[in-house]
Design a protein around this motif. Structure first.
Motif, short mmCIF file in Angstrom:
data_model
loop_
_atom_site.label_atom_id
_atom_site.label_comp_id
_atom_site.label_asym_id
_atom_site.label_seq_id
_atom_site.Cartn_x
_atom_site.Cartn_y
_atom_site.Cartn_z
N ASP A 1 0.81 -1.24 0.00
CA ASP A 1 0.00 0.00 0.00
C ASP A 1 0.84 1.27 0.00
OD1 ASP A 1 -2.31 -1.57 0.13
OD2 ASP A 1 -2.15 -1.69 2.32
N VAL A 2 1.97 1.22 -0.66
CA VAL A 2 2.87 2.38 -0.69
C VAL A 2 2.24 3.51 -1.50
CG1 VAL A 2 5.07 3.16 -1.67
CG2 VAL A 2 4.98 1.05 -0.34
N ILE A 3 2.34 4.72 -1.00
CA ILE A 3 1.88 5.87 -1.77
C ILE A 3 3.08 6.79 -2.05
CG2 ILE A 3 -0.46 5.84 -0.81
CD1 ILE A 3 0.51 8.50 0.68
N MET A 4 2.94 7.63 -3.08
CA MET A 4 4.03 8.54 -3.40
C MET A 4 3.74 9.92 -2.80
SD MET A 4 5.74 9.37 -7.08
CE MET A 4 6.81 7.96 -7.30
N PHE A 5 4.72 10.48 -2.14
CA PHE A 5 4.60 11.80 -1.54
C PHE A 5 5.86 12.59 -1.87
CE2 PHE A 5 5.03 14.72 2.12
CZ PHE A 5 3.85 15.43 1.96
N HIS A 6 5.70 13.71 -2.52
CA HIS A 6 6.83 14.54 -2.96
C HIS A 6 7.91 13.71 -3.68
CE1 HIS A 6 5.75 18.44 -1.12
NE2 HIS A 6 5.06 17.69 -0.30
N GLY A 7 7.45 12.80 -4.53
CA GLY A 7 8.37 12.01 -5.34
C GLY A 7 9.02 10.84 -4.61
N LYS A 8 8.67 10.63 -3.33
CA LYS A 8 9.22 9.50 -2.58
C LYS A 8 8.09 8.55 -2.19
CE LYS A 8 13.36 11.50 -2.11
NZ LYS A 8 14.37 11.17 -3.11
N ASN A 9 8.41 7.28 -2.07
CA ASN A 9 7.42 6.29 -1.67
C ASN A 9 7.42 6.11 -0.16
OD1 ASN A 9 6.69 5.58 -4.39
ND2 ASN A 9 8.68 4.58 -4.52
N ILE A 10 6.22 6.08 0.38
CA ILE A 10 6.10 5.89 1.84
C ILE A 10 4.89 4.99 2.13
CG2 ILE A 10 4.84 8.08 2.09
CD1 ILE A 10 6.24 8.35 4.87
N CYS A 11 5.02 4.14 3.14
CA CYS A 11 3.94 3.20 3.46
C CYS A 11 3.07 3.77 4.58
CB CYS A 11 4.52 1.84 3.85
SG CYS A 11 5.22 1.78 5.49
N PRO A 12 1.84 3.28 4.72
CA PRO A 12 0.92 3.78 5.74
C PRO A 12 1.49 3.68 7.17
CG PRO A 12 -0.24 2.39 4.19
CD PRO A 12 1.21 2.26 3.88
N LYS A 13 2.23 2.61 7.43
CA LYS A 13 2.81 2.42 8.77
C LYS A 13 3.77 3.56 9.13
CE LYS A 13 3.95 -1.93 8.35
NZ LYS A 13 4.80 -3.10 8.44
N CYS A 14 4.62 3.91 8.15
CA CYS A 14 5.60 4.95 8.40
C CYS A 14 4.94 6.33 8.47
CB CYS A 14 6.70 4.94 7.34
SG CYS A 14 7.81 3.53 7.53
N ILE A 15 3.87 6.54 7.70
CA ILE A 15 3.12 7.79 7.79
C ILE A 15 2.57 7.94 9.21
CG2 ILE A 15 1.04 9.01 7.02
CD1 ILE A 15 1.48 7.71 4.25
#
Ligand SMILES: [Zn+2]
Length: 87
Positions: free
Chosen positions: A63-77
């Motif tokens: 479920d990784v999403i892209m934020f400001h050109g970087k990939n981040i997962c919901p857990k890390c968010i």
């Protein structure tokens, strides 16, 4: 060392360096049109793997999403939010 499994399939590279992945192989590995494949090298071998963008923090690909050109997962968010509200 990964054990290689022969498919018995031989394909010729065309003038543009392209090869066609056989439909049976694409079905087996669930590779659809426009899917991205990442190319790896293993000595003299080329390995193709379905490209899955991974989280920049934990390498999780779920479920990784892209934020400001970087990939981040919901857990890390979530843990990012928690660490910010704890300040
Ligand atoms: Zn993560």
């Amino acid at each position: 060392m990964v054990k290689l499994k022969s498919t018995g399939i031989v394909r010729k590279v065309d003038e543009l360096g392209r090869i066609v992945l056989p439909i049976e192989l694409r079905r087996t590995l669930d590779i659809a049109e426009k899917d991205s494949l990442e190319i790896y090298m293993d000595g003299p071998s080329i390995v193709l793997r379905k490209y899955q963008p991974a989280c920049i923090f934990c390498d999780d690909a779920k479920d990784v999403i892209m934020f400001h050109g970087k990939n981040i997962c919901p857990k890390c968010i979530k843990s990012l939010q928690e660490s910010l509200t704890q300040e």
